[in-house]
Design a protein around this motif. Structure first.
Motif, PDB file in Angstrom:
ATOM      1  N   LEU A   4       0.946  -1.146   0.007  1.00 35.55           N
ATOM      2  CA  LEU A   4       0.083   0.160   0.101  1.00 35.55           C
ATOM      3  C   LEU A   4       0.981   1.273  -0.095  1.00 35.55           C
ATOM      4  O   LEU A   4       1.973   1.000   0.206  1.00 35.55           O
ATOM      5  N   ASN A   5       0.233   2.356  -0.464  1.00 32.07           N
ATOM      6  CA  ASN A   5       1.063   3.616  -0.081  1.00 32.07           C
ATOM      7  C   ASN A   5       0.988   4.131   1.275  1.00 32.07           C
ATOM      8  O   ASN A   5       0.423   5.374   1.595  1.00 32.07           O
ATOM      9  N   LEU A   6       1.325   3.326   2.365  1.00 29.67           N
ATOM     10  CA  LEU A   6       1.149   3.575   3.674  1.00 29.67           C
ATOM     11  C   LEU A   6       2.439   2.697   4.091  1.00 29.67           C
ATOM     12  O   LEU A   6       3.157   1.811   3.654  1.00 29.67           O
ATOM     13  N   PRO A   7       2.827   3.387   5.387  1.00 30.82           N
ATOM     14  CA  PRO A   7       4.108   2.624   5.834  1.00 30.82           C
ATOM     15  C   PRO A   7       3.739   1.192   6.496  1.00 30.82           C
ATOM     16  O   PRO A   7       2.770   0.831   6.915  1.00 30.82           O
ATOM     17  N   ARG A  40      -7.459  -0.786   6.268  1.00 27.50           N
ATOM     18  CA  ARG A  40      -7.724   0.046   7.645  1.00 27.50           C
ATOM     19  C   ARG A  40      -6.603  -0.236   8.624  1.00 27.50           C
ATOM     20  O   ARG A  40      -6.447   0.760   9.375  1.00 27.50           O
ATOM     21  N   GLN A  41      -5.971  -1.619   8.811  1.00 29.02           N
ATOM     22  CA  GLN A  41      -5.038  -1.646   9.889  1.00 29.02           C
ATOM     23  C   GLN A  41      -3.656  -0.997   9.452  1.00 29.02           C
ATOM     24  O   GLN A  41      -3.457  -0.437  10.343  1.00 29.02           O
ATOM     25  N   HIS A  42      -3.453  -0.842   8.324  1.00 34.32           N
ATOM     26  CA  HIS A  42      -2.243   0.046   8.033  1.00 34.32           C
ATOM     27  C   HIS A  42      -2.475   1.389   8.246  1.00 34.32           C
ATOM     28  O   HIS A  42      -1.665   2.069   8.407  1.00 34.32           O
ATOM     29  N   PHE A  43      -3.823   1.975   7.693  1.00 36.66           N
ATOM     30  CA  PHE A  43      -4.073   3.214   8.029  1.00 36.66           C
ATOM     31  C   PHE A  43      -4.227   3.569   9.378  1.00 36.66           C
ATOM     32  O   PHE A  43      -3.429   4.675   9.835  1.00 36.66           O
ATOM     33  N   ILE A  44      -4.558   2.909  10.209  1.00 39.39           N
ATOM     34  CA  ILE A  44      -4.825   3.247  11.651  1.00 39.39           C
ATOM     35  C   ILE A  44      -3.292   3.245  12.411  1.00 39.39           C
ATOM     36  O   ILE A  44      -3.201   4.111  13.072  1.00 39.39           O
ATOM     37  N   VAL A 119     -10.995   9.543   3.066  1.00 41.76           N
ATOM     38  CA  VAL A 119     -11.267   8.401   2.368  1.00 41.76           C
ATOM     39  C   VAL A 119      -9.903   7.666   1.707  1.00 41.76           C
ATOM     40  O   VAL A 119      -9.074   8.584   1.210  1.00 41.76           O
ATOM     41  N   SER A 120      -9.925   6.372   1.938  1.00 45.79           N
ATOM     42  CA  SER A 120      -8.554   5.870   1.582  1.00 45.79           C
ATOM     43  C   SER A 120      -8.973   4.504   0.789  1.00 45.79           C
ATOM     44  O   SER A 120      -9.470   3.776   1.296  1.00 45.79           O
ATOM     45  N   ASN A 121      -8.109   4.137  -0.342  1.00 47.51           N
ATOM     46  CA  ASN A 121      -8.162   2.605  -0.606  1.00 47.51           C
ATOM     47  C   ASN A 121      -6.868   2.182  -0.473  1.00 47.51           C
ATOM     48  O   ASN A 121      -6.465   1.033  -1.154  1.00 47.51           O
ATOM     49  N   GLY A 122      -5.955   2.769   0.345  1.00 46.45           N
ATOM     50  CA  GLY A 122      -4.660   2.309   0.656  1.00 46.45           C
ATOM     51  C   GLY A 122      -3.544   2.734  -0.371  1.00 46.45           C
ATOM     52  O   GLY A 122      -2.405   2.705   0.183  1.00 46.45           O
ATOM     53  N   LEU A 123      -3.862   3.042  -1.508  1.00 44.02           N
ATOM     54  CA  LEU A 123      -3.098   3.545  -2.341  1.00 44.02           C
ATOM     55  C   LEU A 123      -3.406   5.012  -2.649  1.00 44.02           C
ATOM     56  O   LEU A 123      -2.210   5.852  -3.106  1.00 44.02           O
ATOM     57  N   GLN A 124      -4.439   5.594  -2.550  1.00 42.92           N
ATOM     58  CA  GLN A 124      -4.819   6.930  -2.801  1.00 42.92           C
ATOM     59  C   GLN A 124      -5.512   7.408  -1.442  1.00 42.92           C
ATOM     60  O   GLN A 124      -6.524   6.690  -0.929  1.00 42.92           O
ATOM     61  N   HIS A 125      -5.185   8.524  -1.012  1.00 40.05           N
ATOM     62  CA  HIS A 125      -5.864   9.061   0.227  1.00 40.05           C
ATOM     63  C   HIS A 125      -6.227  10.547  -0.015  1.00 40.05           C
ATOM     64  O   HIS A 125      -5.884  11.308  -0.541  1.00 40.05           O
ATOM     65  N   TYR A 126      -7.473  10.814   0.384  1.00 42.92           N
ATOM     66  CA  TYR A 126      -8.182  12.121   0.247  1.00 42.92           C
ATOM     67  C   TYR A 126      -8.676  12.792   1.673  1.00 42.92           C
ATOM     68  O   TYR A 126      -9.305  11.784   2.430  1.00 42.92           O
ATOM     69  N   VAL A 127      -8.443  13.866   1.809  1.00 40.34           N
ATOM     70  CA  VAL A 127      -8.577  14.486   3.356  1.00 40.34           C
ATOM     71  C   VAL A 127      -9.573  15.865   3.071  1.00 40.34           C
ATOM     72  O   VAL A 127      -8.609  16.511   2.176  1.00 40.34           O
ATOM     73  N   CYS A 128     -10.604  15.970   3.520  1.00 44.38           N
ATOM     74  CA  CYS A 128     -11.280  17.519   3.506  1.00 44.38           C
ATOM     75  C   CYS A 128     -11.584  17.870   4.823  1.00 44.38           C
ATOM     76  O   CYS A 128     -11.700  16.984   5.639  1.00 44.38           O
ATOM     77  N   LYS A 129     -11.153  19.174   4.967  1.00 46.12           N
ATOM     78  CA  LYS A 129     -11.744  19.919   6.138  1.00 46.12           C
ATOM     79  C   LYS A 129     -13.170  20.508   6.078  1.00 46.12           C
ATOM     80  O   LYS A 129     -13.075  21.313   5.367  1.00 46.12           O
TER      81      LYS A 129
END
Length: 149
Positions: A4-7, A40-44, A119-129
């Motif tokens: 994924l695009n996550l550590p 989910r687990q990678h993102f958390i 919103v994330s699929n592990g490869l792309q992440h979007y965040v809005c405030k």
């Protein structure tokens, strides 16, 4: 599971029968390892280890009720006064993030009134405030560190 695009992190997986299960650190139990759960687990872990979000203020599979309909927000970050601050919606890596995904998280936000939607699929992440005073929102370039929300 795909990278994924996550550590990465020291994921704990066990097998039972023909299924793999992953340790959910927030729910403190093993859950079925699906592609969405992998994200989910990678993102958390990313939020906790890299962005310094307190694990005690995060929850997975948050139950929401609209009339007779029961919904579940994938993850929610709460403030220290237990007000929703961020809603996070995950999709499996092979699922494209579309307007339908944003519509889904917006339904949850009608109930929770969070400050941030992710919103994330592990490869792309979007965040809005969210800006409720102006009835608008702005997309951010990155997930903010906990101290900055």
């Amino acid at each position: 599971m795909i990278p994924l695009n996550l550590p990465s992190y020291p994921i704990k997986v066990r097998k039972a029968g023909h299924r793999d299960y992953v340790l959910d650190v927030l729910r403190r139990k093993y859950v079925a390892l699906t592609p969405e759960e992998w994200v989910r687990q990678h993102f958390i872990h990313y939020l906790i280890k890299q962005k310094h979000y307190p694990a005690a203020l995060l929850a997975n599979e948050v139950k929401l009720q609209v009339g007779d309909k029961v919904l579940r927000a994938d993850s929610v970050l709460y403030s220290t006064s237990l007000q929703p601050r961020m809603i996070i919606e995950y999709k499996a890596p092979q699922i494209q993030i579309t307007q339908k995904t944003f519509d889904q998280i917006c339904v949850y936000n009608l109930l929770l009134h969070a400050d941030y939607l992710v919103v994330s699929n592990g490869l792309q992440h979007y965040v809005c405030k969210m800006d409720y005073a102006r009835q608008s929102y702005v997309f951010l370039e990155d997930i903010p560190d906990y101290q900055n929300i």
